[in-house]
Design an enzyme around this catalytic site. Sequence first.
Site, PDB file in Angstrom:
ATOM      1  N   ARG A  42      66.057 -47.338  11.780  1.00 55.62           N
ATOM      2  CA  ARG A  42      65.468 -48.660  11.908  1.00 55.62           C
ATOM      3  C   ARG A  42      63.971 -48.533  12.183  1.00 55.62           C
ATOM      4  O   ARG A  42      63.496 -47.501  12.661  1.00 55.62           O
ATOM      5  CB  ARG A  42      66.135 -49.447  13.031  1.00 55.62           C
ATOM      6  N   LYS A  61      69.480 -48.488  18.930  1.00 48.50           N
ATOM      7  CA  LYS A  61      69.939 -49.686  19.628  1.00 48.50           C
ATOM      8  C   LYS A  61      70.622 -49.329  20.940  1.00 48.50           C
ATOM      9  O   LYS A  61      71.281 -48.304  21.048  1.00 48.50           O
ATOM     10  CB  LYS A  61      70.923 -50.460  18.741  1.00 48.50           C
ATOM     11  N   HIS A  78      63.658 -52.458   6.570  1.00 50.34           N
ATOM     12  CA  HIS A  78      65.119 -52.372   6.534  1.00 50.34           C
ATOM     13  C   HIS A  78      65.621 -52.093   5.121  1.00 50.34           C
ATOM     14  O   HIS A  78      66.756 -51.620   4.951  1.00 50.34           O
ATOM     15  CB  HIS A  78      65.738 -53.665   7.056  1.00 50.34           C
ATOM     16  N   ARG A  97      66.512 -48.516   4.932  1.00 51.78           N
ATOM     17  CA  ARG A  97      67.815 -48.222   5.556  1.00 51.78           C
ATOM     18  C   ARG A  97      68.943 -48.643   4.621  1.00 51.78           C
ATOM     19  O   ARG A  97      69.938 -47.920   4.465  1.00 51.78           O
ATOM     20  CB  ARG A  97      67.894 -48.971   6.886  1.00 51.78           C
ATOM     21  N   HIS A 153      76.420 -47.140  13.044  1.00 49.83           N
ATOM     22  CA  HIS A 153      77.099 -48.426  13.058  1.00 49.83           C
ATOM     23  C   HIS A 153      78.344 -48.358  13.928  1.00 49.83           C
ATOM     24  O   HIS A 153      79.147 -47.445  13.786  1.00 49.83           O
ATOM     25  CB  HIS A 153      77.506 -48.835  11.634  1.00 49.83           C
ATOM     26  N   TYR A 187      76.534 -52.434   2.971  1.00 46.95           N
ATOM     27  CA  TYR A 187      75.434 -51.820   2.229  1.00 46.95           C
ATOM     28  C   TYR A 187      75.900 -51.159   0.932  1.00 46.95           C
ATOM     29  O   TYR A 187      75.074 -50.669   0.167  1.00 46.95           O
ATOM     30  CB  TYR A 187      74.749 -50.758   3.094  1.00 46.95           C
TER      31      TYR A 187
END
Length: 309
Positions: A136, A162, A236, A239, A261, A270
């Site tokens: 990210r 994150k 993004h 990514r 994730h 994706y």
Amino acid sequence: LRLQGERRSSPATQAGYIREVAWWLTWVITRGLDPTDIGHLEADLYLAALRAQGLKNATRARRLSAVSSWYAYLHRAGLAARNPFGSGMERPRVSQYSTTRGISADDMERMLAYAQVHETPRTTAVLALMFSTGCRVGSVTDTTVDGLGHDSGHRTIDLPVKGGATKRFVLPPLAADAIDAYLEQRRERPGRPLDPTAPLFATRTGRPIDQPYVFRLVRRVAAAAGVHGADQLSPHSARHGVATVLLDGHPLHVVQDFLGHANPATTRRYDEDRESLDRSPAYDLSRILSAGAARHRRRYQPPPDSEDR
């Protein structure tokens, strides 16, 4: 206390959570209601109001999820009579596909090639890191020099992710060489070590580059490299592109872990080629069934001389 949980430890996540709950509290206060004793009908009216505003399904789903999570905590703590946004509530359907404009493998190759010839070592290093890790944009802007290292014979980099944690990535030669070249240029004298707490990607004044800069960098290099739809790209997008490329040949769980994730469904969003006929398992299934049918067919064939009798 709800914000102290592991899933909401990052400032950005906390700010988003507070913002979504604030929308609901504004609704409640405006209607003169007690937020600790809300019925399911009121929750349905709130959802209808969000829909009437023309908000996208993903936005409405995010707001409902935040408020539902808040009420689940209040109910568990004995501070609310119920969770009016509980499991029985119908939620907006969110697309199974990411709406982010992706970058193909060819796009990434062209951007890297252009940067290596025409851009600064910093720009090349930023792109190489993004394309090699699928990280990210916050990982790019917040990482420091001491994140670089070695582990089990690999060049590595520890990137902020994150939740306020860090994740260790292999730093392949593409990214390692670009970062080394950039850092060598930054040193006051060749071979002199940099401050380990300094930002990995810094401005001329030594401050870390920011996210708007990376946003502009991606679009500028993409446009110069002739990438179609460059004005629609974002950090993004890189990514997204990495996920799409990896899913064409790597197991879902491997790509999920690589991208960090929590839910495999997020990774699947994706996968732009998920319905490609080239990936269809029908041929493999046919081979398996045909081989099995051939074995069983011998059971049902009459003996060789049965027709002569």
